[in-house]
Every structure is written in structure tokens, then in C-alpha cells.
Design an enzyme around this catalytic site. Structure first.
Site, PDB file in Angstrom:
ATOM      1  N   ASP A 158       0.838  -1.194   0.000  1.00 27.74           N
ATOM      2  CA  ASP A 158       0.000   0.000   0.000  1.00 27.74           C
ATOM      3  C   ASP A 158       0.882   1.257   0.000  1.00 27.74           C
ATOM      4  O   ASP A 158       2.108   1.153   0.118  1.00 27.74           O
ATOM      5  CB  ASP A 158      -0.914  -0.045   1.234  1.00 27.74           C
ATOM      6  CG  ASP A 158      -2.237   0.648   0.992  1.00 27.74           C
ATOM      7  OD1 ASP A 158      -2.349   1.393  -0.001  1.00 27.74           O
ATOM      8  OD2 ASP A 158      -3.168   0.458   1.805  1.00 27.74           O
ATOM      9  N   ASP A 219     -10.802   2.913  -3.075  1.00 24.60           N
ATOM     10  CA  ASP A 219     -11.248   1.679  -2.424  1.00 24.60           C
ATOM     11  C   ASP A 219     -12.715   1.375  -2.718  1.00 24.60           C
ATOM     12  O   ASP A 219     -13.565   2.272  -2.669  1.00 24.60           O
ATOM     13  CB  ASP A 219     -11.137   1.824  -0.897  1.00 24.60           C
ATOM     14  CG  ASP A 219      -9.704   1.856  -0.415  1.00 24.60           C
ATOM     15  OD1 ASP A 219      -8.785   1.828  -1.251  1.00 24.60           O
ATOM     16  OD2 ASP A 219      -9.523   1.918   0.815  1.00 24.60           O
TER      17      ASP A 219
END
Ligand code: GLA
Length: 424
Positions: A158, A219
């Protein structure tokens, strides 16, 4: 540094850090904790759902015992919140001791013993998105070595809490560090999602050389709005994104949320169909211990999976946006076959859509089509045959289209495939 210098630098790095370990020739399939279980660390009051070794063992048991593994769902992926807030005395990441008392290596063995693979999460930056220890540039090597020593098979890297300059160094460095461990690990890079997801910020050919897959966009959340927004963004930007995909290099529109709370049955089919046509990773985030039969049937649909996993690995495209708010998507497949998805963006009632294969740019010829979710076959289609069918609001009709079988072969074809399933 000017744009030209950056491009030169990237070209140079790509010559030296290619991550060509032969993995992910087709999009990865599996299960990931994040969308459904987030950062639930309350094992006292919510033991069934908290991020702990039990949750991942349960997921592995379900994948192995409920028919998922045979269909290709093989990765069990830990997301954020597995870590202890402190690195160990040697500077290595360590799992939270109360939630992962057995450690990650033991969990990896449990998962491998069931014929599955383990994925883990780290963050290129000072902290993960949830504030746990990040992987700064000086920690990249030790973290790659730690993951390899535990038997990890997949890294989601990430990008919270770092800047674009650090990311430009960190993502290629991690690729190199993973390679250097000698353990083949799939490498998922969230990098593009942190720099807008599009050229010129993102150099997709370089990214494909160093990562197996990458998150491009925001997301996913448990709602149709979120799924629709993702489809829309990927389609609007398909000229930049579609050519980036291919065997070993995939765009990732994020997890499948089928089986949770936000999608109707039609919308769940729409997500499965679009993810199949977009050659997207099929990584579920749901509760495999409690899945209703319609979610299971959609996620285990063999033809949808085969379309997603087609060996040519060509990502599909949106072909048409009709004024009637019907959108048509198309993906070329091996053996002269193709997939068509008719998506209704309407919110009123089932809409009767009229078309022909010729209108959808198919060549003259004879075709058959298998309706993927209805399980029925349409035979004797000419390119010019006009046909129509009804599409539910926010639902899809998905076809697997293939050249008409010569009549001599038709018999064996049907015998071998009760229910007239196409040979994929
Ligand atoms: C980011 C990622 C998500 C998830 C969370 C974890 O938002 O995009 O997929 O990994 O971080 O904190």
C-alpha cells in the site's frame, strides 16, 4: 527532475528490476480480509470477525472445503492491522502477539497444507493506512526477507503516508528486494491509486515490468454506487488502462463484495460480469462461513471464471454507451470466442434491448451464444440476426459467444456437456 529525465530514469530502472518470476499469467483469485473485516481488532467482543489467525484459518478451511480452491480461488490475503505497533529488536515487522499467537510462518504452513497460498500487507511509507509500522525505504529489504522467511506468496504494498518521490523509489526497490529473496511472490502495488491512476503520472509499461497487479483507483465500499463508480472510471479511462493489462500484469479495480450487504442479486451478477470482462483479480472480501446460495452461485459460476481467466489475458472494453443507458462491454477470448456484457444503468424497470452481432462489430459468420447467468444457449445466430432480451435495472446479461460448431461436432459437444455448456 524534468519529465524526460524521469522517463529515462524509469527506463533504466526497468532494465534492472523486472519482476519476471512467471507468476499470475492469469488474474489472481482468492480472498482478502479488508472490505468485509476492515481493522476490527476487538477479539474480546467480536471474536468471530476480528483480524486474527482464526479468521484466516477459517477462510482457508472454507476455500479448501467448499469447492473454491478447485475453481482457482487460492490466495488467502491478510490486509492491514495484522501488525504489532512495534518492530522487533532486529527491526523486523511482527504480528500482534495476542491476535496471531502462532506467528505468520505457522499460519502460512496451515494455508499451504490446504493447497492454498498466503498473501500479506505492508505499506510503502512511515505508517500503514491504519497507523501501524510502515516500510520506509531503509526497511524494504528486511521486510521482503521477513516475508520470504515466513513463506509468504503475495505482497499487497500500500502507499499511505509517503510522497510521490518516495513511492517512485520504493515500489521498484521492493520489486527488486522480492526478487532477491529467491522466493516467487506475487507483487500488488497500490502506487497508481496514490498518484491519480493515469498517465503521465503513471507509467503503465514500467509498472507492468515491476508489479503483477496494481490498484488504480479508490477503495471499493459495500454499495452499488461504489461498484458503479469504479466501472465508470475504468471505462472512461480505458484507452489508458486497457493496453496496460496482459499476462503477469493486471489492473485491479479492487475486491469482489458479492455476498455482503450492499448489492442485490442483479448487482452482484453485474460486478462478477464486469470483473470477468475487465480481466480483474477475482479477490473476494466476504464472510465465506456465511454466504447465501445466490452469492455462492455467482462467485462459483464456471463460465464467468473461465472468461476472467482466459489465457490470452486481453482486458475487455466498453463498446457502446446507448442513450437508453444500456452499456455494452466486449472481451476477445481464445479460440475465436468472446464475451459480451450488456449492463443496464437504468433505475426503472427491465428494459428490452434490441441488437445484432453485426451492430456490435462482429464479422459475418455463424455463432452460438451461452447466456452465462441464465444457463441457456442461443444457436444459429448470423452476424445480422436481430435479437432482443430484457435486462434488469442495474443488472446484466452476459454472453459467451463462439463460432457455430460444425453439425458433425454438435452431437459430441452436447453429449459431453449436459446443459449445453460451451467448451472453454
Ligand atoms: C487502503 C487500501 C485498502 C486497504 C486499507 C487498509 O485504503 O486501498 O485496500 O488495504 O488501506 O488500511
Amino acid at each position: 527532475m524534468g519529465p524526460l529525465a524521469v522517463t529515462r530514469l524509469l527506463g533504466l530502472i526497468s532494465l534492472t528490476v523486472g519482476l519476471d518470476n512467471g507468476l499470475l499469467k492469469t488474474p489472481p483469485m482468492g480472498w482478502m480480509a479488508w472490505e468485509r473485516f476492515r481493522c476490527d481488532v476487538d477479539c474480546k467482543d467480536d471474536p468471530e470477525n476480528c483480524i486474527s489467525e482464526d479468521l484466516f484459518r477459517d477462510a482457508a478451511d472454507r476455500l479448501a472445503e467448499d469447492g473454491w480452491k478447485e475453481l482457482g480461488y487460492e490466495y488467502v490475503i491478510i490486509d492491514d492491522c495484522w501488525m504489532s505497533p512495534k518492530r522487533d529488536d532486529h527491526g523486523r515487522l511482527q504480528p500482534d502477539p495476542s491476535r496471531f499467537p502462532g506467528g505468520i510462518a505457522k499460519l502460512a504452513r496451515y494455508i499451504h497444507d490446504r493447497g492454498l497460498k498466503l498473501g500479506i500487507y505492508a505499506d510503502m511509507g512511515t505508517h500503514t493506512c491504519m497507523g501501524l509500522p510502515g516500510t520506509t525505504l531503509d526497511k524494504i529489504e528486511v521486510d521482503a526477507q521477513t516475508f520470504a522467511s515466513w513463506g509468504v506468496d503475495y505482497l499487497k504494498f500500500d502507499g499511505c503516508n509517503s510522497n510521490p518521490a518516495e513511492q517512485m523509489l520504493g515500489y521498484p526497490l521492493m520489486s527488486k528486494a522480492l526478487n532477491a529473496t529467491g522466493r516467487p511472490m506475487a507483487y500488488s502495488c497500490s502506487w497508481p491509486a496514490y498518484i491519480g491512476g493515469l498517465p503521465p503520472n503513471v507509467n503503465y509499461s514500467f509498472l507492468g515490468d515491476i508489479c503483477h497487479l496494481w490498484r488504480n483507483y479508490y477503495d471499493i465500499q459495500d454499495s452499488w454506487d461504489s461498484v458503479q463508480g469504479i466501472i465508470e472510471w475504468f471505462s472512461n479511462n480505458q484507452d489508458d488502462l486497457q493496453p496496460a493489462a496482459g499476462p503477469g500484469r493486471w489492473n485491479d479495480p479492487d475486491m469482489l463484495i458479492i455476498g455482503n450487504f450492499g448489492l442485490s442479486v442483479d448487482q452482484a451478477r453485474s460486478q462478477m460480469a464486469l470483473w470477468a470482462v475487465m480481466a480483474a483479480p477475482l479477490i473476494m472480501s466476504n464472510d465465506l462461513r456465511n454466504l447465501d446460495s445466490s452469492a455462492r452461485a455467482i462467485l462459483q459460476n464456471k463460465v464467468a471464471i473461465a472468461i476472467n481467466q482466459d489465457s490470452m489475458g486481453i482486458q475487455g472494453r466498453r463498446l457502446l454507451q446507448e442513450k437508453t443507458r444500456i452499456e455494452v462491454f466486449w472481451r476477445p477470448l481464445s479460440r475465436s470466442a468472446s464475451a459480451l456484457v450488456f449492463l443496464s444503468r437504468r433505475t426503472d424497470m427491465p428494459y428490452v434491448y434490441h441488437t445484432s452481432l453485426a451492430k456490435l462489430k462482429y464479422d459475418a459468420g455463424n455463432y452460438e451464444a451461452y447466456n452465462v447467468f441464465a444457463g441457456s444457449t442461443v444457436t444459429g445466430l448470423n452476424a445480422t440476426t436481430e435479437f432482443s432480451f430484457s435486462i434488469n435495472p442495474s443488472g446484466v446479461v452476459m454472453w459467451y459467444v463462439y463460432p457455430q460448431q460444425p453439425s458433425t461436432q454438435t452431437e459430441t459437444f452436447h453429449e459431453a456437456n449436459p446443459g449445453h455448456l460451451p467448451v472453454l
